[in-house]
Structures are given as C-alpha cells and as structure tokens.
Design an enzyme around this catalytic site. Sequence first.
Site, PDB file in Angstrom:
ATOM      1  N   GLY A  66       0.828  -1.190   0.000  1.00  0.00           N
ATOM      2  CA  GLY A  66       0.000   0.000   0.000  1.00  0.00           C
ATOM      3  C   GLY A  66       0.871   1.251   0.000  1.00  0.00           C
ATOM      4  N   CYS A  67       0.274   2.365  -0.350  1.00  0.00           N
ATOM      5  CA  CYS A  67       1.066   3.600  -0.446  1.00  0.00           C
ATOM      6  C   CYS A  67       1.521   4.060   0.939  1.00  0.00           C
ATOM      7  CB  CYS A  67       0.292   4.684  -1.171  1.00  0.00           C
ATOM      8  SG  CYS A  67      -1.339   5.038  -0.490  1.00  0.00           S
ATOM      9  N   TYR A  68       0.605   4.093   1.897  1.00  0.00           N
ATOM     10  CA  TYR A  68       1.017   4.500   3.242  1.00  0.00           C
ATOM     11  C   TYR A  68       2.066   3.548   3.817  1.00  0.00           C
ATOM     12  CZ  TYR A  68      -2.953   7.803   3.563  1.00  0.00           C
ATOM     13  OH  TYR A  68      -3.840   8.834   3.391  1.00  0.00           O
TER      14      TYR A  68
END
Lengths: 323, 323, 323, 323
Positions: free
Chosen positions: C144-146
């Site tokens: 995921g990006c986070y």
Amino acid sequence: MGETVAVLGAAGYAGAVAAALLHRHPHFELAHVTARSDAGARLDAVHPRSRVPLVLEHYDGGLDVDAAVVAYPHGAAAPVVAELRERGVRVVDLSADFRLRDLATYEDWYGEHAAPGLIGSAVYGLPELHRRAIARADLVANPGCYPTAAILALAPLARAGLLADVVIDAKSGVSGAGREPTHGKHFVSVDETVMPYKVGRHRHTPEIEQELGGNVRVTFTPHLVPLSYGELVSCYVTPAREVDPAELYREAYADEPWVEVVEGPPGMHEVRETNFCRISLHGDERTGRIIVFATIDNLWKGTSSQAVQNLNLMFGRDEGEGL
Amino acid sequence: MGETVAVLGAAGYAGAVAAALLHRHPHFELAHVTARSDAGARLDAVHPRSRVPLVLEHYDGGLDVDAAVVAYPHGAAAPVVAELRERGVRVVDLSADFRLRDLATYEDWYGEHAAPGLIGSAVYGLPELHRRAIARADLVANPGCYPTAAILALAPLARAGLLADVVIDAKSGVSGAGREPTHGKHFVSVDETVMPYKVGRHRHTPEIEQELGGNVRVTFTPHLVPLSYGELVSCYVTPAREVDPAELYREAYADEPWVEVVEGPPGMHEVRETNFCRISLHGDERTGRIIVFATIDNLWKGTSSQAVQNLNLMFGRDEGEGL
Amino acid sequence: MGETVAVLGAAGYAGAVAAALLHRHPHFELAHVTARSDAGARLDAVHPRSRVPLVLEHYDGGLDVDAAVVAYPHGAAAPVVAELRERGVRVVDLSADFRLRDLATYEDWYGEHAAPGLIGSAVYGLPELHRRAIARADLVANPGCYPTAAILALAPLARAGLLADVVIDAKSGVSGAGREPTHGKHFVSVDETVMPYKVGRHRHTPEIEQELGGNVRVTFTPHLVPLSYGELVSCYVTPAREVDPAELYREAYADEPWVEVVEGPPGMHEVRETNFCRISLHGDERTGRIIVFATIDNLWKGTSSQAVQNLNLMFGRDEGEGL
Amino acid sequence: MGETVAVLGAAGYAGAVAAALLHRHPHFELAHVTARSDAGARLDAVHPRSRVPLVLEHYDGGLDVDAAVVAYPHGAAAPVVAELRERGVRVVDLSADFRLRDLATYEDWYGEHAAPGLIGSAVYGLPELHRRAIARADLVANPGCYPTAAILALAPLARAGLLADVVIDAKSGVSGAGREPTHGKHFVSVDETVMPYKVGRHRHTPEIEQELGGNVRVTFTPHLVPLSYGELVSCYVTPAREVDPAELYREAYADEPWVEVVEGPPGMHEVRETNFCRISLHGDERTGRIIVFATIDNLWKGTSSQAVQNLNLMFGRDEGEGL
C-alpha cells in the site's frame, strides 16, 4: 417574526446558502427545508457551515408558507413553481425556467417548457435592472451566476448603445458546477488546470443577450478554475463609437449599494460570501477595445444572497436586510 | 560527451529546469550553472527536484563552454549575451532582449537596448515557425511563454490571411511570474482567486503581433490562476472570411512532433513537464467566431524544454533529444 | 522486445500510471490494458497524460501474456490473480489481497479471502526489504502507499529493536482515494481543509505492523490534504533506549538507489512522478522522541513505479529500468 | 458609541481582521489603525476584504484611545505595550511577549524581554480557561493560534490528570505564517506539498505546556498545508488510566458558546471566519490511545476574533458581541 419561507432543494450548494441566510435573517422565518436523497438528515449535518439545525423534509406539495426559494434543476423547477403559485406562495426560482421571456428561445436552449403560462408573470431578478418590477412580483426568476456578473459588467455600455458585440471569457470556481459528484468535479480533475467547457453553447448565453437587449451578440466561454467559490468575467468590447466609459459606470452604479466600481482588477477575495459585485474598466489603447472585469461570489450575489435581496424587495423590506 | 553548456541564472525557475534537462541530456554536458544570490549553494539544494548536484557559481565572464542558456531578466541579458557571443559561445537567450526584430518596438515596450547590434543576427526560437533558421543560428531568442502558446494557436489562421483581429485571454500558473517573493505571489494572495494583470500593456503583446505578421492587432490579457505550472490561451477570432479551420490546422501541424491538435479543450495535466503544445478548435456558430485553445507547460515548451529543443537544432542533434 | 505484460484495471489512477510506465519501458511490451466501465475507449482518451494509445478491453480471462499488473479493488483481485496464476502468468497485485501473511488478520480487517491458498506463495513487494524473494517470486503483493512510506521511514529503528510504539500521522493527496467520484472527493469538499479519515481503523495498519515485525503497535491516522499527488508520513517514536539514529539510517539506505536520507524535512515536489522515497530524521530533545518524515508519490513509489520495480526484479532486469 | 480602540500593526493579516471586526462592532469605535511600510494607504486598499476605509497611520506613541489591539511581532510588542499601559490604555497583545508567566522560559525561547515588569499583570487570553481574570485585566496576552486549538483540545484531559505526554501534529494554512513575502510562502513553494517546519523547536510549545499545566510534556510539530485559512491539530494521548473521555468533554464545554464537540472529525470549512473551535474525540482501541482533533480559523478564534472576545470581556460587554 415575519413571513415564513421554505427552501426547496436545500441540500445543494445554492439551497444551503439560501437556507443559511434566511435562518439568520432578522425578519423572515425559515420554516421548512426540503431535499430528495438527503431527506431525513439535518441540514447542518449535510452542510455544517450553514449551521441550520432544521431537518430536511421530503417535499410532497403541501407546505404552508408565505414564500419559497426553489433550488431545483432546470426543467424540474417549473411544475413545482406552478404548484406553489397556484396556492398563492410567492416564489424566487433559482432555476432558468422563468428567466427567458421568449418561449421559443427557451425551447431552443432547454427543450419543452413545463409551465409556459407562467413565463409572462415572471420578473428577471436582477435588482440593479428591475428593482421596481421585482417589488411588485409574485414570481422572480433569479439570474444565473454568469449572467449576474456579465450583465452588471456590460449594462451601462449596452444602455448607451455602445455595445454591438462582445467576447465574455468567464472563470468560475467549482461550486458553480453543483454538488453532484462527477469525474469532472473530482479534486484531481480540477486541481492544477483550467478547463473551458460548453464552448459556444452554454445556456447562460441567451439570458445575457436578453438583458443586454437590442441585437447584442455574445460569445460566452466559461472556464472551470481550481478554486471553490467565486467567478470572474473578462469582457472584451469593441465600442460602437469612441467613448470614455468611466462616467457611464459612475452614473449607473453611484447609488447601487452592492455594485462597486474599482480601479484595479477586482479580486474574488473581496466579494467572497458577500452580495457585492466588483467591476473595473480598462482601455486597450492599441486596439480601442474596452475591457471590463466583474467578480462575484457565484453562490451569493450570483445566486442565493441575490435571492434574499429579491425576497426583501418582494416583501417591502430593506433590500440589504440579512445580507 | 558532446558540447559543453552553461546555464546562467540557474537559480530561477526557468534556469533550473533548463539545467535539469541538460544535466540528464544524452549528448550535451552541463558544465556550469551560475547564480547571483544563491551562488555557492548546490543547485539541488535550491531546487531539489532538479537533482543537479553542481554548485552554483558566481558568473564573472570567463566560462569556457560551447553554448550557454541565459536565464536573466530582460535588460540584464543583452550585455551578457553580447559578451558570450564575442567569445564565440552560441547562445539561447530566454529573455525578451532579442525577440523583437524592430528596435523601435523594443524601445517602446522595454526602454533602451544594451546591444542593438546583435538584434539582426538573432533568430526567434519557435521551431515550428523557424526551424531552418534556428539550425543555422548562433543566437536564438527563445520565445516568451504566452507567445509560444498564442502563436502556435493562431499561426495557421494568420498564414491563411484569415486573422485580422484577435482577443487572447490567457491564464497562467504562478511559476510564470518568477521565483522572487512578492506580495502578489504570496500563497494567500493567489489562492482562491483569479487575477488579471498588466491589462492592455503586457510586454508579450508585440512579440505575438510580430510573429503573426501583417497587420494583426492583438488584445492580450493575462490572468494569474491558482496553480503552479501550466498556461492556457483562449483565442477569439472573427475570421476575415468564412472558413473551416480544421483542415488548416491538420496541415500545419501534421508533421510537428510537439503540437497536438485535439478535439476537446486541452488540459494542462497532459502537457505538464513535457514539450507538447495541445490545441483545440471550436466554432461559435451564433457569432461566426472561431475559438482556439492552446495549452503548454510555461516552464517547458513555454521556456526551457523549448530552449533545449533549440539547442538540439543548433548543434545538429535530433530535435527531441533529451526531452 | 521482452516479455508481454497486461495491466488489468487500467482506467483507475494506479493502473493508468502502471500502463504508462510499461508502455514506454525499454524492455517489457505492454500488450493489453483492461477496464470495466471504460472498456472500448482508448486509454489516452481516459487518461491523456498516459499517452498510451491502446484500447481498453473488457477482461474475460483469456489474455495471453507473460505477466500482469492487477489494479483491482481489494477482494475483487484475489479470484483474478488465482486465475492468472493457474495459467502461469506472473503477477504483481496492487490490491491488499496478498499482502498479509496471516489469514486471520486479513479476515479481521477485510473479511473472507477468495483465494487463501495463494497467500503462502506471495512476496511482499517492498524491494528495500525483500529484494531477493521478489526476484524469485511469481506473485508479488505490491505494498500500500502509506505502508511504503511508513515502513521505509521506520524499518531501521525496528530492525535495531528500538521501536516499541509509534504514532504515524499521514497526509495524502486525493489521488490516493481513487478515481471514483464521491462527495468526499468533490473539489469543494477537499479544497481549503484537511480531513482525518478512518481514524483508528485504516486497513493499512496491520500491513505496517507486519513489516515492522515483533510486537510493534502502530497508531496510524491518515489525513486528506488539498493536493493531487504525494504523501507524507510524520512518525513519532519514543525509542526503547537512547540512540543516535542517523548512523542506522545511513547504513540501512546507503546502497538503496531509491531511498534518499536528507537533512531538512522532505517535500513532495522532489519525489513527484519518481520512484524516490525521501526521509529525514529529527530529534525532539525536550521529550526524547525521534521524529521521522518520509515522502513519496503515492501513485509512483507508493504504487505503480514500485510495481514496475518489482516486475524488473522478477524478470531479472535492472531494478530501475524504465523508471 | 462605546470605547475607542486602535489597532496597531493593522496591515498584517491578524491586524486587518481585528480592524475589520472592530470597524463593524456594534459597541466599540475603531478610531485608529497604524502600520509601518503601508502607512498613508487606506486599509481597504491594502486589505480590500476588510472594507475598513480608515487611513493607516504611522504610530508615534500619541494615540488617545481607551483600548488597543497590538499586532506586532514578538519582541517589538513589549515596549509599545508598556508605553500604552503607562498611559492607561487597556491592551490586547497578539504577540507572545506576555503569554509566558515564567521569565526564564520566555528567555529560553525568545531571548531578552523588553518589559519584564509587566509579565505579572498579564492574563492569558483564552476565555474558556481564564474568563474571570480576563474580565478584570488591563493587559491580555492573546494566545497563539496553535495553542488555542491545542489547549482547547486537551484541557479536559489535563484537568482530569489524564494527560502525561502528548504528540500534537498540527496543520496550518499559510496565513498563519504572516504576510511578509518569503520563498517559503511563494505560491509555488506551498502548492501541492505539505511541509513540516521548526520541528522540535516551535515557540508555541512552552505556551501549550504552561496552560496544560503540571508536568505535561508536549511534542509539537507544525506542518504548512496548501490552503490559506484554518488550522487542525491532531493530538495523540496515551491516557494515564483507562477512561471514557466523552463525558469529560461534554461537561467541560457544555456551556461554552464557541466550542463545539462533534462526532466526526471536524473540518475547517465549518469554522472559517468564525470564532468557533470544533473538537472531536476518537479512541484507538488497539493501542488504547485517545485521539483528539480540534480545528479553528487561525486568524479568527486563533487570533483576532478571540482578541475581540477578550475586549468584550474586558469592557463588560456580551462575550460574543460583534462576532
């Protein structure tokens, strides 16, 4: 408390601002707010900034009020306005349904009209042009946001017979496009770009031409800009004869409380959440053109504070009450 | 490695982009970057996105390079360009100092010229109009950002003799106004507004008129919009005779690698950080006007990638190398 | 040309960036792009900036390719990934379906899993932590990006046993929320505000805890900020013992091409449309806390350029090819 | 008309808002506005939105007024406040000069104090904490914008002895950084990024700790976000013992007219240009942390409307008059 008012379609941006202004109005009593998909919710849950604690009702035709602001889409407004008028409710309609005096022009731009019999009784709700007629009207067709700015920007030239042909390049914040989510209003679509739309065919065009009168031909091109509230029209006029327009504008607007003619180009910050329209005039010496800028808050003077201004006039109140 | 290049004035927005492009160029060698107040710092400290690890030098006239990109303010560029040319350095000048072929016009708009003797040898660096001359030039006057978009938008009409008079309403991101902090570029001043500036007197006007040729008169009004990079010109033309311009544009740009004629209005996102100019054509049937939109990244095709495109041409490289 | 690749779900933001990167990749051949509601349109019509001229196909299970990037929503990805794997297609999956190694944890946060048998064969696609395993994998679960930003920000502290408890306050541009229009992504909703969301229950939390390992407990709070691309995580660590973390980070990332440890707080501009993650370390002397900032472009290192980095590794290419 | 008031430093953002509020205040009379570099201009020329037609005067010490709002930078305020107090003028000081009760702490963070003798007589101007003392004060030290939000967010926990240690991650619009143009406030620097600043050393830290009392240790990290007005603090608390904080906040703020405890995370739109502070409480079940968000308009409740609230209290007016 004075007359009771309902706002129909209060979950949209324009309706919510109208409701907020009427809720804190010293005279009118905001009695009902209605909505479709948001019915049942409190208005201040849908639009916290409005701070209106009323529950959005489902409108079924039976509201007992003295006046109504109808914030419905074009086409959907006419039958509801007709029904309200039959019951004697005085109406400010925010849609385009009663703005055009010529039925054929309406049909050209919008299609069939649901209540053509009412067109004759409607008054175009730009107080700076039609103050007296508004005061006597039972049905006021509130102007579109672009026409409000464009007509105020150009009316002095038009009245003086100087306006034959004009290019209006308009820039609007995204709230002008309404609250319904679409790809075009997604933050990522709007951010860091400027997007012309409905080039050569925006429906505010005939409304501007009607109010400027005569045979004025308007090229009107709106652009979406990355901001929320505010509108600027940049108008390019080749005057019919040489003229110093400054005097014209001074005379036209000297006694108008909400129109400010300023020197530099006007900015949106100074009209945001106000009923003011700010205008500036510039000459392009090399080409002889006159350039007029006008800026408003599209949801206030461009829609909902103007609706309240009209309601004030219709009920004999001071024009600026509650604004 | 090929020829060595210096970028003078690399701490500004345009200079930094030129340096970044040349630093990663497969042929040219970025040998020096210079600056005034930021001299001594590394370019990637001042402009991290550039990723150019060179130290900004104080320019004192003695750089030994084959070519230079001069990113100085108008007026300040001319003497430095003259000095570089005397030593045989080939120059792409980003300032306005050598764009106008007519000295009197220059003086009208900018004041005295510091090196008028060089004007005759400069070529206007818009490859789509002057590709062959650029390839033979030692001094290229890189176009202004607005003129790049406006001329590409209008040249096909102008060449066909259809352009007599035009209104250009331009919208630019804030990087176009330069890096120097001012009240007008403060975030709070720009955010949530659109601001016309230099109405009727922007210095890009004569440059546009020169390149469109003949007796074309231009009303040019730039507006600052709340975004960083990108520029849109909206051009309103009353054609000299009835015409379907689509064919004209197809012919004009069919073989141009960096000009894309598209159907819908072009958006800034699709040209950002590219050398592309995107153009669309629209007819306003009611008034007979032709409306042309063109969009570029003001720092790329509008300035620095176009400078690299010109350098490529001047040194016989493929025009798109490194872009 | 090398192996053929398909991007499934290419009409979304992540899929479109993956397609654009693969289209111009020097080795891989982008053979197919698929979409649901946009099937039939060209990708460059839906996402002009991608400049990918392929037509979006309706995916029906029969693509003959060597590899696929699956850009489907969580839950919808698993069955398609299973089907691709059965036919021997190597997959980088952008969804969360194969990121969590513990099925029970997956079910806690996401519900039932459609292809639990594949979980064991998937490798978590963060090259800085799992480079060798990725190179041997047939199924890579792209982070995921986070988590990409948070894990890179904290892994050196975690590995050194210094991390017991951490507050991660994250700020993301709106593209991170996907392309589907909603009220929450309407420009007017996002502009001029900062909005925390999914407080205490964002699904990226278990992924971060898994990769930081041990018994690290994470409080993770994402905020939507008014910008399009980019992500910043601000991490607040009370270290298990006194430590100078600078050396830890230098060692951890000295040879990592895409992680840059910088002095000042890192800005989104310098990572935009790149595969870089920028990290800075700060001590809060008064409280003994360590503060770590990390920034990435959520659609590049946070999603799609990292997917290409993984594909490069899986097919024995240079890790940075085409980035 | 009631007491006369001067605003010193009215050309800055905070001073201009204070002047605008006092100009339309039903009781106070705005008698003078002063400025340094803008002296001689009308305030509505420098800040059109203020609509204050007064001319900015050069302050030379001799204003005959009942009260003054001093909007000077830290350090510069103290001597002017001293001079005003000597002449009996009651003062609301917007600077930090009289906020810290401990001189040593002041000197640690700000350097030498120009009027230490006055510190003892100043009251910290957060009405929700010090209403009675403000009503009797002749010198009120108006809180900083971050402390206003942070203290209101955390005071109920602090008073209950639940607060030992807290991380405050704050996000502020650019107006909070003042009107002076700098590179950091240039639109291009701020747009499309989030920038932490003064990490571990922002001067609002001791002010927050003083008002939360006891031995609370605060890690405070401000971030600049791309918007103009508004501030959000995200507070992460590990409570000293298990607790349901909802009841605490209900009691604390039930009778406070300007503090609204809401369910969802509070947005800046609903407090913009108001004196409201909106707060929400969230539990992070997995870690036991309490997360508190608070949002204000940094120039209103964060500075200038709070100054008017204080003036109202000092002169026995209704606290919300003119707000």
